[in-house]
Design an enzyme around this catalytic site. Structure first.
Site, PDB file in Angstrom:
ATOM      1  N   SER A  92     -16.449 -41.875 -22.766  1.00 18.45           N
ATOM      2  CA  SER A  92     -17.575 -40.739 -22.817  1.00 18.45           C
ATOM      3  C   SER A  92     -18.212 -40.788 -21.444  1.00 18.45           C
ATOM      4  CB  SER A  92     -18.785 -40.933 -23.389  1.00 18.45           C
ATOM      5  OG  SER A  92     -19.495 -40.705 -23.780  1.00 18.45           O
ATOM      6  N   ASP A 138     -35.658 -42.336 -16.665  1.00 15.69           N
ATOM      7  CA  ASP A 138     -35.782 -41.616 -16.099  1.00 15.69           C
ATOM      8  C   ASP A 138     -34.603 -40.816 -15.094  1.00 15.69           C
ATOM      9  OD1 ASP A 138     -38.033 -41.636 -16.991  1.00 15.69           O
ATOM     10  OD2 ASP A 138     -39.658 -42.802 -15.931  1.00 15.69           O
ATOM     11  N   HIS A 149     -17.014 -40.361 -31.906  1.00 12.24           N
ATOM     12  CA  HIS A 149     -17.246 -39.732 -30.800  1.00 12.24           C
ATOM     13  C   HIS A 149     -17.315 -41.251 -30.447  1.00 12.24           C
ATOM     14  CE1 HIS A 149     -18.056 -38.972 -26.663  1.00 12.24           C
ATOM     15  NE2 HIS A 149     -18.978 -39.452 -26.675  1.00 12.24           N
TER      16      HIS A 149
END
Length: 268
Positions: A95, A186, A245
């Protein structure tokens, strides 16, 4: 390659006594993953070679950073290879880690004996992780005291139990005796446009390449293959049946065997 500063990645180094002359394998996890997710695979591959699994920046036990560009993340891995005196390696990424691996192979092809890519294509993807980000933010603000409370919080945004269990690997007990995030959530969110964007590099990687995709996944569709082959012209495409996936978790033996067979063929 990039002017940005590298970070000192945390890693697992599984040395092998079986064949010290075999080319090492470097394993790179995907978004919200870590080296720890690959331990069962590492034990299998360790039988024949040295295996190094990394925690990418903002993941696992590695430092946090605002820069999530693929050129920078691939430079982190190259710096680790230098630190470990690994001149060349087989490089496997899943990925997001697959895009890091593609970037590394394009920017430093002399370091890559073979490239293995797990269920990702070198294309721009659409935003698709809003539920994941919301779930982790909820867990962070909820300050769960145990895994059950954490799962309840994650379940407010993610229905899949398997996905919640995966996300929960990013929760660690803090000094306040609650479960907090170890990922740089974040920083990842601010760098998300880079994460779903193109891998780094301007030229194709001409070396041996294996692309493993899941039959139930939509991350490497047939209409992406022409673009994929422009960037990875020697790519061999293998589709694992009954896999999505997270094909390495859903079909672990088939995944392990495909990787082993491919890299053994290119050992020096």
């Amino acid at each position: 390659m990039t002017d940005a500063a590298t970070v000192d990645l945390h890693f697992l180094d599984m040395a092998s006594e079986a064949d010290k002359d075999a080319t090492p394998l470097v394993v790179i996890h995907g978004l919200m993953g870590s080296a720890d997710n690959w331990r069962s695979h590492l034990k299998v591959w360790q039988r024949s070679r040295r295996v190094i699994a990394v925690d990418l920046r903002n993941h696992g036990r590695s430092p946090h950073s605002e820069d999530m560009r693929y050129a920078t993340m691939s430079q982190d891995v190259l710096a680790l290879m230098d630190k470990l005196s690994i001149t060349q390696a087989h490089v496997l990424g899943h990925s997001m880690g697959g895009k890091v691996a593609i970037s590394l192979a394009r920017l430093a092809p002399e370091r890559v004996v073979s490239l293995l890519v797990g269920d990702i294509a070198p294309v721009v993807y659409q935003h698709g992780h809003d539920d994941v980000f919301a779930a982790l933010e909820r867990a962070r603000e909820g300050q769960p005291k145990n895994r059950r409370e954490a799962d309840d919080l994650l379940a407010e945004h993610v229905d899949s139990r398997a996905t919640r269990l995966f996300l929960a690997t990013n929760l660690v007990r803090t000094d306040d005796n609650v479960l907090g995030l170890r990922v740089g959530l974040d920083e990842i969110q601010r760098g998300y446009s880079d994460i779903i964007g193109l891998p780094a590099g301007d030229t194709p990687f001409e070396g041996p390449t294996l692309v493993l995709r899941g039959s139930e996944s939509h991350y490497v569709t047939d209409d992406m293959l022409p673009t994929l082959r422009d960037i990875l012209p020697k790519a061999r495409i293998v589709t694992l049946k009954q896999a999505g996936h997270w094909l390495h978790a859903e079909q672990p033996e088939a995944f392990q065997q495909a990787v082993d067979a491919f890299i053994q063929h290119y050992d020096s």
